[in-house]
Design a protein around this motif. Structure first.
Motif, PDB file in Angstrom:
ATOM      1  N   ALA A 143     -15.107  -2.249   6.388  1.00 53.91           N
ATOM      2  CA  ALA A 143     -13.668  -2.242   6.095  1.00 53.91           C
ATOM      3  C   ALA A 143     -12.925  -3.116   7.099  1.00 53.91           C
ATOM      4  N   SER A 144     -11.880  -3.781   6.629  1.00 57.23           N
ATOM      5  CA  SER A 144     -11.057  -4.607   7.516  1.00 57.23           C
ATOM      6  C   SER A 144     -10.450  -3.743   8.609  1.00 57.23           C
ATOM      7  N   LYS A 145     -10.380  -4.284   9.829  1.00 55.03           N
ATOM      8  CA  LYS A 145      -9.871  -3.494  10.950  1.00 55.03           C
ATOM      9  C   LYS A 145      -8.380  -3.210  10.826  1.00 55.03           C
ATOM     10  N   GLU A 146      -7.675  -3.988   9.998  1.00 52.10           N
ATOM     11  CA  GLU A 146      -6.246  -3.731   9.810  1.00 52.10           C
ATOM     12  C   GLU A 146      -5.968  -2.804   8.630  1.00 52.10           C
ATOM     13  N   GLY A 147      -7.017  -2.432   7.875  1.00 52.98           N
ATOM     14  CA  GLY A 147      -6.782  -1.693   6.645  1.00 52.98           C
ATOM     15  C   GLY A 147      -6.432  -2.661   5.529  1.00 52.98           C
ATOM     16  N   HIS A 148      -6.230  -2.148   4.325  1.00 54.10           N
ATOM     17  CA  HIS A 148      -5.975  -3.026   3.186  1.00 54.10           C
ATOM     18  C   HIS A 148      -5.179  -2.278   2.120  1.00 54.10           C
ATOM     19  N   PRO A 149      -4.098  -2.881   1.622  1.00 49.87           N
ATOM     20  CA  PRO A 149      -3.345  -2.222   0.557  1.00 49.87           C
ATOM     21  C   PRO A 149      -4.067  -2.355  -0.779  1.00 49.87           C
ATOM     22  N   GLY A 150      -3.934  -1.358  -1.623  1.00 48.20           N
ATOM     23  CA  GLY A 150      -4.528  -1.417  -2.950  1.00 48.20           C
ATOM     24  C   GLY A 150      -3.566  -2.033  -3.954  1.00 48.20           C
ATOM     25  N   LYS A 151      -4.049  -2.206  -5.172  1.00 48.92           N
ATOM     26  CA  LYS A 151      -3.232  -2.826  -6.214  1.00 48.92           C
ATOM     27  C   LYS A 151      -1.998  -1.977  -6.537  1.00 48.92           C
ATOM     28  N   PHE A 152      -2.095  -0.665  -6.399  1.00 43.37           N
ATOM     29  CA  PHE A 152      -0.926   0.183  -6.675  1.00 43.37           C
ATOM     30  C   PHE A 152       0.184  -0.085  -5.664  1.00 43.37           C
ATOM     31  N   GLU A 153      -0.164  -0.213  -4.389  1.00 47.32           N
ATOM     32  CA  GLU A 153       0.849  -0.502  -3.368  1.00 47.32           C
ATOM     33  C   GLU A 153       1.486  -1.864  -3.599  1.00 47.32           C
ATOM     34  N   ILE A 154       0.653  -2.847  -3.951  1.00 48.95           N
ATOM     35  CA  ILE A 154       1.168  -4.194  -4.173  1.00 48.95           C
ATOM     36  C   ILE A 154       2.124  -4.213  -5.367  1.00 48.95           C
ATOM     37  N   ALA A 155       1.855  -3.358  -6.349  1.00 56.46           N
ATOM     38  CA  ALA A 155       2.692  -3.318  -7.556  1.00 56.46           C
ATOM     39  C   ALA A 155       3.938  -2.467  -7.375  1.00 56.46           C
ATOM     40  N   ASN A 156       4.130  -1.893  -6.196  1.00 58.27           N
ATOM     41  CA  ASN A 156       5.283  -1.004  -5.974  1.00 58.27           C
ATOM     42  C   ASN A 156       6.592  -1.718  -6.318  1.00 58.27           C
ATOM     43  N   GLY A 157       7.422  -1.050  -7.078  1.00 59.46           N
ATOM     44  CA  GLY A 157       8.676  -1.647  -7.522  1.00 59.46           C
ATOM     45  C   GLY A 157       8.534  -2.395  -8.831  1.00 59.46           C
ATOM     46  N   GLY A 158       7.311  -2.453  -9.370  1.00 62.16           N
ATOM     47  CA  GLY A 158       7.091  -3.199 -10.604  1.00 62.16           C
ATOM     48  C   GLY A 158       6.175  -2.454 -11.557  1.00 62.16           C
ATOM     49  N   THR A 159       5.215  -3.182 -12.126  1.00 64.02           N
ATOM     50  CA  THR A 159       4.320  -2.645 -13.157  1.00 64.02           C
ATOM     51  C   THR A 159       2.877  -2.947 -12.783  1.00 64.02           C
TER      52      THR A 159
END
Length: 644
Positions: A415-431
């Motif tokens: 796993a990346s040492k900084e963590g990683h956002p998922g597709k749901f987080e990236i889509a926040n505010g949208g679809t």
């Protein structure tokens, strides 16, 4: 000094009466006298002229910064010379008096001379004088007694120095005036030093102002801490992001705000910097998730503090969506159809878009499920937000959860040492568009159900629930009710997702659209091939209408494109006619029991035909079959298909 006063008085009289200039008169004064004579200044006057007076208030407003810097310096000089019969003036770049401090007796003399605020003190108005001549020469000047052109100034001595900005432009003058008997060269040295001090202070003030403006105009939050981790400076954006007052935050220690970052280590171990680290700010009972950069401040290799810049994770995700291109391209106007049922679907889609409900789109491959999803997004209030499409069938099973919901640093090996956002987080505010949702593993289905229930996600390895504002649009070419019976799909997830349901229409049920679709595809191809303009005839369209189109619009588009490049002016016949008739047409209406073929054989033959049609290009074949590339490779291996 008395001998000089007598000499200069005689020299002045000779010039005024006879136009003769004694060669012993200083050149600065001699040249000024000549200019004043040319200006037709009255030598018998020399007082300030009300005709040229300016508004004191206006001059103060125009020169507020200069006055604020110079006035304390003027006061300091006056404290040194107080009681010695001097007045100290500040003039602007044009020679207007803006500020004046002095002993009572000299101030009274200044009033009588109209040497007061708002008066213009240039050579062409009052004759030779320290301010006016310094303005003309752009250098420090001292005038004594009859060196002044106007007779009313002969009892004065004045010393003036221009004040410059960093580019060397005059921004004002500092002048020290008193009785002629008090004249001394040290007076000029004093005002020259004062002018230099004002220049340095002005440069520092402007630099500080620019730094403050820059500091507060940065789009990122910024916090400056000292070596003891006390907060020394915070910009406006930081206060806005953290929703805390400036007075509150500067009283805090950074450890109170950010317990997960070891700032003592940055200072003590001389670490270069922390870049793009995801961490949390704790403000009272609130938690703000941000991406931070922390850079040590060094003076002679010693760390004296740290500059922390940060952005809300949501803002970073919005930037990522723009850069990567998580956006929807299609609108309802892009639908090409003459079919009434299809028009009803478009109108229904517009109504769906106005709601905030989740949507399930069901239909065969190639019938435009993503086109509908994108159109719903672009017709909704979320159109300015991201549109993130995920093909659930193309994600390896072991990575589905982390891909959808993200993971915290160190959540698993690799796993990346900084963590990683998922597709749901990236889509926040949208679809978020979950294509082939029927392919999701059951354990992920249960987690997706929880997200749909409360709009919150937890990253893999995380304990913190993040609230989302998101619409979920699912799509599948499977019959989910049948999958529920087979225990392959959760019934509760189906009903939670299927709030709004859209069923697409296969092309063989709207063959009237073949004409308009083919013409549309050909127009696009003609536009791309500027040296060609091919046409479609009726016989070609009639042959296309006889085919059952298991691949729907996607298959139609591919065949038209192939025929375009392999035909001359007209599309006389379909190049793929034999291939089209050779592909097994699995029509549910065709119930010829004697010709039932096992599914494995059908799948193998379909894959072989797709690879042959796509001339061995696996990526195109996967798109043609509407399955993931990795899935196609697995099936090729399973059926021992030669893809060479």
């Amino acid at each position: 000094m008395e001998n000089y006063e007598e000499f200069i008085t005689c020299a002045w009289n000779e010039f005024i009466n006879n136009g003769y200039i004694n060669p012993k008169v200083r050149w600065e004064i001699a040249e000024s006298w000549k200019r004043c004579m040319g200006y037709e200044v009255n030598p018998m006057d020399g007082k300030g002229n009300d005709k040229h007076k300016a508004s004191e208030k206006l001059k103060v407003e125009e020169n507020a910064q200069l006055i604020s810097v110079a006035h304390p310096i003027i006061e300091n000089i006056y404290n040194i010379v107080q009681g010695s019969g001097f007045a100290i003036m500040l003039a602007d770049k044009d020679g207007y008096i803006m500020d004046i401090i002095g002993d009572d007796d000299i101030m009274k003399m200044a009033d009588e001379l109209n040497f007061v605020k708002g008066q213009l003190w240039t050579e062409n108005v009052v004759g030779t004088n320290a301010i006016g001549t310094a303005l003309f020469l752009d250098k420090p000047v001292q005038t004594i007694g009859a060196e002044h052109f106007g007779i009313h100034q002969h009892s004065w001595t004045c010393s003036c120095s221009p004040i410059h900005d960093e580019e060397g432009n005059i921004i004002g003058f500092i002048n020290m005036s008193g009785n002629v008997h008090s004249a001394h060269s040290h007076t000029l040295a004093m005002v020259t030093s004062a002018a230099q001090l004002i220049e340095k202070q002005m440069a520092l003030t402007i630099s500080n102002n620019l730094m403050n403006i820059t500091f507060d105009s940065i789009c990122e939050g910024m916090i400056v801490i000292d070596e003891k981790l006390n907060i020394k400076r915070v910009n406006d954006r930081a206060v806005e992001i953290l929703e805390i007052s400036y007075k509150e935050i500067v009283k805090m220690n950074i450890k109170q705000l950010m317990s997960s970052v070891n700032f003592s280590e940055i200072i003590g171990k001389n670490i270069t910097s922390y870049n793009n680290v995801e961490c949390d700010f704790y403000i009272n009972t609130k938690r703000v998730k941000c991406i931070i950069n922390a850079v040590p401040m060094k003076v002679t290799d010693k760390v004296i503090g740290i500059v922390i810049t940060f952005r809300e994770v949501q803002d970073v995700h919005k930037l990522v969506t723009k850069v990567i291109g998580y956006s929807a391209s299609y609108n309802f106007n892009d639908f090409i159809t003459e079919n009434e049922r299809m028009k009803d679907i478009i109108n229904f889609g517009k109504k769906i878009a106005r709601s905030h409900s989740n949507v399930l789109i069901e239909g065969e491959s190639g019938t435009g499920k993503e086109l509908i999803a994108q159109s719903i997004h672009n017709y909704s209030e979320r159109r300015e937000g991201p549109f993130v499409a995920v093909n659930c069938a193309s994600i390896p099973r072991e990575l589905v959860e982390s891909e959808l919901f993200g993971y915290e640093k160190g959540a698993f090996t690799g796993a990346s040492k900084e963590g990683h956002p998922g597709k749901f987080e990236i889509a926040n505010g949208g679809t978020i568009f979950l294509d082939e949702i029927g392919e999701l593993p059951l354990d992920i289905q249960s987690k997706l159900l929880r997200v749909l229930d409360n709009n919150k996600i937890i990253r893999v390895g995380g304990t913190y629930e993040k609230q989302l504002d998101i619409r979920v649009v699912g799509a599948t070419n499977r019959n989910l009710k049948e999958e529920i019976k087979r225990k392959n799909f959760r019934e509760d997830l189906y009903y939670r997702l299927n709030v709004m349901s859209v069923k697409t229409i296969p092309l063989n049920e709207r063959k009237e659209d073949i004409d308009v679709l083919v013409k549309y595809f050909v127009e696009i191809l003609n536009a791309k091939s500027k040296d060609q303009h091919k046409k479609v005839n009726k016989s070609y369209l009639d042959k296309l209408k006889k085919y059952n189109w298991p691949g729907n619009v996607r298959e139609l588009r591919n065949i038209v494109e192939r025929d375009y490049y392999l035909s001359d002016e007209y599309f006389v016949t379909s190049y793929n006619e034999e291939e089209m008739t050779s592909i097994k047409d699995v029509d549910v209406q065709d119930k010829r029991e004697s010709s039932i073929i096992p599914m494995q054989i059908l799948e193998k033959e379909t894959i072989e035909n797709a690879i042959r049609i796509c001339e061995g290009n696996i990526v195109k074949a996967a798109n043609y079959l509407n399955i993931g590339r990795s899935t196609l490779y697995r099936k090729i291996k399973r059926y021992n298909i030669n893809n060479g």
